[in-house]
Design a protein around this motif. Sequence first.
Motif, PDB file in Angstrom:
ATOM      1  N   ASP A 233      49.876  53.643  37.585  1.00  0.00           N
ATOM      2  CA  ASP A 233      50.228  52.291  37.167  1.00  0.00           C
ATOM      3  C   ASP A 233      49.535  51.232  38.024  1.00  0.00           C
ATOM      4  N   ILE A 234      49.557  49.995  37.534  1.00  0.00           N
ATOM      5  CA  ILE A 234      48.826  48.892  38.159  1.00  0.00           C
ATOM      6  C   ILE A 234      49.769  47.700  38.269  1.00  0.00           C
ATOM      7  N   SER A 235      49.852  47.124  39.456  1.00  0.00           N
ATOM      8  CA  SER A 235      50.779  46.016  39.688  1.00  0.00           C
ATOM      9  C   SER A 235      50.111  44.663  39.454  1.00  0.00           C
ATOM     10  N   PRO A 236      50.908  43.622  39.263  1.00  0.00           N
ATOM     11  CA  PRO A 236      50.344  42.276  39.136  1.00  0.00           C
ATOM     12  C   PRO A 236      49.521  41.865  40.352  1.00  0.00           C
ATOM     13  N   GLU A 237      49.985  42.216  41.547  1.00  0.00           N
ATOM     14  CA  GLU A 237      49.248  41.846  42.759  1.00  0.00           C
ATOM     15  C   GLU A 237      47.866  42.486  42.778  1.00  0.00           C
ATOM     16  N   MET A 238      47.748  43.713  42.307  1.00  0.00           N
ATOM     17  CA  MET A 238      46.451  44.374  42.240  1.00  0.00           C
ATOM     18  C   MET A 238      45.524  43.644  41.275  1.00  0.00           C
ATOM     19  N   LEU A 239      46.067  43.228  40.156  1.00  0.00           N
ATOM     20  CA  LEU A 239      45.262  42.495  39.181  1.00  0.00           C
ATOM     21  C   LEU A 239      44.814  41.152  39.756  1.00  0.00           C
ATOM     22  N   LYS A 240      45.727  40.474  40.445  1.00  0.00           N
ATOM     23  CA  LYS A 240      45.366  39.198  41.073  1.00  0.00           C
ATOM     24  C   LYS A 240      44.293  39.391  42.130  1.00  0.00           C
ATOM     25  N   ASP A 241      44.324  40.532  42.818  1.00  0.00           N
ATOM     26  CA  ASP A 241      43.356  40.820  43.877  1.00  0.00           C
ATOM     27  C   ASP A 241      41.932  40.861  43.341  1.00  0.00           C
ATOM     28  N   PHE A 242      41.793  41.143  42.047  1.00  0.00           N
ATOM     29  CA  PHE A 242      40.478  41.199  41.431  1.00  0.00           C
ATOM     30  C   PHE A 242      40.224  39.999  40.509  1.00  0.00           C
ATOM     31  N   GLY A 243      41.059  38.977  40.634  1.00  0.00           N
ATOM     32  CA  GLY A 243      40.799  37.737  39.920  1.00  0.00           C
ATOM     33  C   GLY A 243      41.289  37.683  38.489  1.00  0.00           C
ATOM     34  N   ALA A 244      42.028  38.693  38.044  1.00  0.00           N
ATOM     35  CA  ALA A 244      42.540  38.671  36.676  1.00  0.00           C
ATOM     36  C   ALA A 244      43.726  37.714  36.577  1.00  0.00           C
ATOM     37  N   THR A 245      43.749  36.891  35.539  1.00  0.00           N
ATOM     38  CA  THR A 245      44.817  35.906  35.369  1.00  0.00           C
ATOM     39  C   THR A 245      45.567  36.052  34.047  1.00  0.00           C
TER      40      THR A 245
END
Length: 256
Positions: free
Chosen positions: A79-91
Amino acid sequence: MRHPLVMGNWKLNGNKAMVSDLIKGLDNALAGVEGVDVAIAPPVMYLDLAQQLLGKAQNKIVLGAQNVDVNASGAFTGDISPEMLKDFGATHIIIGHSERREYHKESDEFVAQKFAFLKEQGLTPVLCIGESEAQNEAGETVEVCARQLDAVIKTQGVEALLGAVIAYEPIWAIGTGKAATAEQAQEIHAAIRAHIASFSQNVAEQVVIQYGGSVKAGNAAELFAMPDIDGALVGGAALDAEGFAAIAKAAADAKK
């Protein structure tokens, strides 16, 4: 005034070369296009590469992702967390897509949990709703869409929709080549907005509602001319830079 969003859902497609070529091609094809937000959602393992390429792009293309978990960390393999997505610039994060609902048995309630978690983390949920062909033929389209929306509204309040995006995608039109006519799509979009207005007219007037389901350069202008259609969530056509850019241009032109 609502600002249209055209977002490409790349689904399970791509490799390093394709990601590089597609982003560079899209950046070139979008030169001079204004008045529309453009986003892409590549497979999660290519977010790093996409972030690097978009950092060098001349046009502002928003980075998104195709899914998220409801946990911040821990023993949740794969699974993938919101913080991980934010870490790569995904909004902008797609949730509730019919493929997730069908293949991964995600319920309305589980999708609503994802919605709440994304909002808490300052990310933009792109909430997919829509009916199957059988539900459409039974005249249940509005009922199904309302139920999927109510999972969010009744647990988080209608104001939670502010700053989020709703993507109406009739399941029978996703990847099939079939598409609702512009008039049919407008009728459902208007009904969705009216349902939201039954809770708050202000929210209904502000929330962006995209159309998704075999959107192409050839039918985009007609769809975007409709008053309640605010851009598109694009599947297959998003894998072609020129075609996807043409859809974005049509959205921009429709709102001039």
